[in-house]
Write a protein that holds these residues in place. Structure first.
Motif, PDB file in Angstrom:
ATOM      1  N   GLN A 189       1.018  -1.783  -0.004  1.00  0.00           N
ATOM      2  CA  GLN A 189       0.204   0.144   0.270  1.00  0.00           C
ATOM      3  C   GLN A 189       0.937   1.277  -0.135  1.00  0.00           C
ATOM      4  O   GLN A 189       0.170   1.944  -1.314  1.00  0.00           O
ATOM      5  CB  GLN A 189      -1.472   0.317   1.453  1.00  0.00           C
ATOM      6  CG  GLN A 189      -2.345   0.771   0.671  1.00  0.00           C
ATOM      7  CD  GLN A 189      -3.293   0.293  -0.160  1.00  0.00           C
ATOM      8  OE1 GLN A 189      -2.947  -1.096  -0.329  1.00  0.00           O
ATOM      9  NE2 GLN A 189      -3.955   1.297   0.111  1.00  0.00           N
ATOM     10  N   GLU A 190       1.804   1.354   0.460  1.00  0.00           N
ATOM     11  CA  GLU A 190       2.978   2.196   0.534  1.00  0.00           C
ATOM     12  C   GLU A 190       3.329   2.995  -0.998  1.00  0.00           C
ATOM     13  O   GLU A 190       3.171   4.124  -1.079  1.00  0.00           O
ATOM     14  CB  GLU A 190       3.899   2.105   1.657  1.00  0.00           C
ATOM     15  CG  GLU A 190       5.661   3.412   1.143  1.00  0.00           C
ATOM     16  CD  GLU A 190       6.435   2.374   1.975  1.00  0.00           C
ATOM     17  OE1 GLU A 190       7.554   3.180   1.506  1.00  0.00           O
ATOM     18  OE2 GLU A 190       6.637   1.366   2.451  1.00  0.00           O
ATOM     19  N   TYR A 191       3.685   1.802  -1.135  1.00  0.00           N
ATOM     20  CA  TYR A 191       4.172   2.640  -3.029  1.00  0.00           C
ATOM     21  C   TYR A 191       2.614   3.499  -3.516  1.00  0.00           C
ATOM     22  O   TYR A 191       3.538   3.991  -4.563  1.00  0.00           O
ATOM     23  CB  TYR A 191       5.123   1.274  -3.782  1.00  0.00           C
ATOM     24  CG  TYR A 191       6.166   0.441  -2.571  1.00  0.00           C
ATOM     25  CD1 TYR A 191       7.364   1.933  -3.103  1.00  0.00           C
ATOM     26  CD2 TYR A 191       6.198  -0.335  -1.923  1.00  0.00           C
ATOM     27  CE1 TYR A 191       8.462   1.222  -2.546  1.00  0.00           C
ATOM     28  CE2 TYR A 191       7.228  -0.857  -1.781  1.00  0.00           C
ATOM     29  CZ  TYR A 191       8.310   0.302  -1.530  1.00  0.00           C
ATOM     30  OH  TYR A 191       9.638  -0.331  -1.406  1.00  0.00           O
ATOM     31  N   LEU A 192       1.991   2.144  -3.681  1.00  0.00           N
ATOM     32  CA  LEU A 192       0.405   2.647  -4.453  1.00  0.00           C
ATOM     33  C   LEU A 192       0.487   3.540  -3.706  1.00  0.00           C
ATOM     34  O   LEU A 192      -0.570   4.540  -4.692  1.00  0.00           O
ATOM     35  CB  LEU A 192      -0.153   1.402  -4.039  1.00  0.00           C
ATOM     36  CG  LEU A 192      -0.301   0.154  -4.389  1.00  0.00           C
ATOM     37  CD1 LEU A 192      -1.656  -0.865  -3.754  1.00  0.00           C
ATOM     38  CD2 LEU A 192      -0.165   0.176  -5.558  1.00  0.00           C
ATOM     39  N   TRP A 193       0.056   4.451  -2.865  1.00  0.00           N
ATOM     40  CA  TRP A 193      -0.068   5.650  -2.158  1.00  0.00           C
ATOM     41  C   TRP A 193       1.068   7.076  -2.837  1.00  0.00           C
ATOM     42  O   TRP A 193       0.445   7.865  -3.068  1.00  0.00           O
ATOM     43  CB  TRP A 193      -0.492   5.950  -0.937  1.00  0.00           C
ATOM     44  CG  TRP A 193      -1.892   5.510  -0.219  1.00  0.00           C
ATOM     45  CD1 TRP A 193      -1.254   3.943   0.494  1.00  0.00           C
ATOM     46  CD2 TRP A 193      -2.853   5.945  -0.472  1.00  0.00           C
ATOM     47  NE1 TRP A 193      -2.836   4.131   0.382  1.00  0.00           N
ATOM     48  CE2 TRP A 193      -3.925   5.177  -0.008  1.00  0.00           C
ATOM     49  CE3 TRP A 193      -3.231   7.071  -1.770  1.00  0.00           C
ATOM     50  CZ2 TRP A 193      -5.354   4.788   0.201  1.00  0.00           C
ATOM     51  CZ3 TRP A 193      -4.548   7.255  -1.595  1.00  0.00           C
ATOM     52  CH2 TRP A 193      -6.292   6.248  -0.773  1.00  0.00           C
TER      53      TRP A 193
END
Length: 227
Positions: free
Chosen positions: A94-98
């Motif tokens: 999720q960190e990279y997607l955000w």
């Protein structure tokens, strides 16, 4: 598919991937659609290419040497808000997607990607490029065409030398910023050691062709491009 090819066939794309086999495969795939594809293997090289040349589309992996792909995009977004960018990565956290969402990525593709996913991403890129005109409105009268490397003023075309267009593009990417002589020497000549007079000569000729005084002298420091 045919419409997609037509929309991007004259466009230039920068592809960033540190694994040579994967990079070669992606470049070969993109060459089926784009007019020119340039492949590089690390973040520093990607940043240098993207800021020093004109590209229509960027495709980056995240895990690349020196600077990660999203940091590269962050720096590019500071000077180019519109260029379509595709992220191609094995990261699904999720960190990279955000982080990607905040940087206004056109499409986030996860590895291994399939042909249909790539085509859908390129179709989205093509839609963005329809509204993207590779020109810069310098003033009410002057417009710079990145593709033709020419100025236009009242429907009159003004041709620039290679050095003049290269210098102008550097200024236009850094509006209202202090640009030192040292920065310009490194950008314009890289390993050569030109005189300050050589640089001033190019600026002088450029000013003759853009008669609105938008390149201002900063005494003893360099210049600022007021747009």
């Amino acid at each position: 598919m045919q419409k997609l090819c037509k929309k991007v066939s004259d466009k230039k794309v920068l592809c960033v991937e540190d694994e040579e086999i994967i990079l070669n495969n992606i470049v070969e795939s993109l060459e089926l659609f784009f007019g020119k594809v340039v492949g590089v293997k690390d973040g520093l090289e990607a940043l240098d290419e993207a800021l020093g040349n004109i590209y229509d589309v960027l495709m980056l992996d995240i895990s690349i040497p020196h600077i990660d792909g999203l940091e590269v995009v962050k720096k590019i977004r500071q000077v180019n808000k519109k260029i379509p960018i595709i992220i191609l990565s094995a990261h699904t956290e999720q960190e990279y997607l955000w982080r990607a969402v905040e940087l206004k990525i056109t499409r986030y593709l996860t590895k291994p990607y399939d042909k249909n996913s790539l085509i859908k991403a390129l179709e989205e890129v093509a839609l963005e490029l329809v509204d993207h005109r590779p020109s810069f409105q310098i003033s009410a009268e002057y417009t710079y065409d990145y593709c033709r490397k020419t100025l236009s003023c009242r429907n009159e075309t003004i041709h620039l030398s290679k050095s003049e267009s290269r210098l102008l593009e550097y200024f236009l990417k850094r509006p209202n910023q202090t640009i030192t002589y040292e920065q310009l020497f490194e950008y314009m000549w890289e390993f050569e050691q030109p005189s300050k007079e050589a640089l001033k000569s190019i600026v002088k000729e450029l000013r003759k062709k853009i008669d609105n005084g938008f390149i201002k002298n900063l005494y003893g420091v360099g210049y600022v491009c007021e747009v």
